[in-house]
Design an enzyme around this catalytic site. Structure first.
Site, short mmCIF file in Angstrom:
data_model
loop_
_atom_site.label_atom_id
_atom_site.label_comp_id
_atom_site.label_asym_id
_atom_site.label_seq_id
_atom_site.Cartn_x
_atom_site.Cartn_y
_atom_site.Cartn_z
N LEU A 17 44.36 25.77 15.96
CA LEU A 17 45.28 26.40 15.01
C LEU A 17 45.31 25.67 13.68
CD1 LEU A 17 48.24 27.02 17.50
CD2 LEU A 17 46.52 28.67 16.75
N LYS A 68 38.39 11.95 20.24
CA LYS A 68 39.30 11.01 19.56
C LYS A 68 38.96 9.55 19.84
CE LYS A 68 43.29 14.08 19.36
NZ LYS A 68 44.72 14.23 19.56
N ASN A 88 42.52 10.41 15.07
CA ASN A 88 42.62 11.88 14.94
C ASN A 88 42.47 12.34 13.49
OD1 ASN A 88 45.19 11.34 13.83
ND2 ASN A 88 45.96 13.31 14.57
N ASP A 101 48.96 11.20 15.32
CA ASP A 101 49.65 11.77 16.48
C ASP A 101 50.91 10.98 16.83
OD1 ASP A 101 47.86 13.87 17.00
OD2 ASP A 101 46.57 12.59 18.23
N ALA A 126 48.60 10.02 31.69
CA ALA A 126 48.06 8.70 31.29
C ALA A 126 46.74 8.87 30.55
CB ALA A 126 47.88 7.82 32.52
N ALA A 129 46.76 11.64 25.06
CA ALA A 129 48.04 12.03 24.47
C ALA A 129 49.14 11.08 24.94
CB ALA A 129 48.38 13.46 24.87
N THR A 150 47.06 10.22 38.98
CA THR A 150 46.19 9.12 39.41
C THR A 150 46.88 7.82 38.99
OG1 THR A 150 44.37 10.59 38.79
CG2 THR A 150 43.78 8.33 39.37
N TYR A 215 52.13 23.59 23.93
CA TYR A 215 52.80 24.62 23.11
C TYR A 215 52.24 26.01 23.38
CZ TYR A 215 48.72 23.33 20.40
OH TYR A 215 47.44 23.02 20.03
N GLY A 236 55.54 21.33 22.08
CA GLY A 236 54.85 20.40 21.20
C GLY A 236 54.43 20.96 19.85
#
Ligand code: ATR
Length: 273
Positions: A17, A68, A88, A101, A126, A129, A150, A215, A236
């Site tokens: 987006l 990233k 990012n 971020d 984990a 993000a 995990t 989102y 988000g």
């Protein structure tokens, strides 16, 4: 006047987006010579593609999944992005890589009136993000509890980031009494909309605030769980707009029209509220 070009780089990228959001923002502030594009770049040619973009006069780019981490290698990554382990945003004029971020997330939490200092906060996930969230939260004085499918990855995340915190199974995290929960997993994201990172067999904390980085859809199953337990939940979208706004200002030197960016995202996702 030469066009000033920026772009999002990811693999895949077709659902991004960011072009709509940034191009609307450029128009809103009268930067008619700026244009934001998107490029699908497979992982094995990330470095080559970034060099090509720089050589062709691009001002900068955003880096998204799955690049990233790899992008750290191809830019002069600043201290923040090195610490988080993810770039990012790149400015090709300096070849500097940074991470918007973290600030985008923290700014959006603050915009929703959430104060995290000295509070226990449960972070679900984990991956990349989650790293940004854990870093920002911990830097703001929260006591972070990482819960991951995990468990070893949750331990490793805390060790890598050198932050104090705990890695716990969900049942134990629930017993800490934490009232702020951040979802950094992709559980619940379109098209797996009926999944949730909060096992429905574990009671949901009463009156908790949930920040769901997902989102799409705008209302996730996790958000509904929070609301059913008398809590508040946000998606988000604000983080997406705010990380973009920070990149926008970095490239253009102009204050970003945040409301335009948010509205463009809402329109693109068909959100009417
Ligand atoms: P990102 O960069 O978006 O964070 P990632 O690094 O691939 O993506 O991390 C995805 C995270 O979502 C991981 O924590 C993953 O859990 P695992 O480490 O166990 O793989 C989590 N995740 C993905 N799908 C999930 C699901 N259905 N339920 C719970 N956790 C999930």
């Amino acid at each position: 006047m030469a066009e000033k070009r920026v772009a999002a780089v990811g693999w895949p990228i077709e659902h991004s987006l960011s072009p709509a959001m940034h191009n609307a923002a450029f128009r809103a502030v009268g930067l008619h010579d700026w244009h934001y594009d998107k490029y699908a770049v497979p992982p094995d040619i990330l470095g080559l593609s970034l060099r090509e973009m720089r050589d062709h006069g691009f001002i900068g780019c955003n880096i998204t999944v799955p690049h990233k981490q790899e992008a750290l290698k191809w830019t002069r990554a600043d201290a923040l992005s090195q610490r988080v382990g993810a770039v990012n945003t790149i400015d090709f004029r300096t070849n500097r890589g940074t991470n918007t971020d973290v600030q985008g997330f923290m700014d959006d939490l603050a915009a929703h009136g959430v104060e995290v200092a000295n509070q226990p906060v449960i972070v679900l996930g984990a991956g990349g993000a989650a790293r940004a969230a854990v870093y920002g939260l911990s830097d703001a004085g929260a006591h972070v509890i990482v819960v991951n499918r995990t468990p070893e990855k949750a331990e490793r995340l805390l060790a890598d980031l050198f932050v104090k915190g705990e890695a716990l199974p969900l049942e134990q995290a629930h017993q800490t009494g934490a009232k702020i929960i951040v979802n950094c997993t992709s559980a619940g994201m379109h098209p797996a909309e009926d999944t949730t990172p909060w096992d429905p067999d574990v009671p949901f904390p009463e009156g908790a605030f949930v920040y769901d980085m997902v989102y799409r859809p705008a209302q996730t199953r996790l958000m509904r769980q929070a609301q059913a337990a008398g809590g508040q939940a946000v998606n988000g979208l604000g983080m997406l707009a705010r990380q973009g706004a920070l990149a926008f200002t970095l490239w253009t030197g102009v204050e970003a029209p945040l409301e335009v960016m948010l509205q463009t995202l809402r329109d693109a996702l068909g959100i009417t509220t």
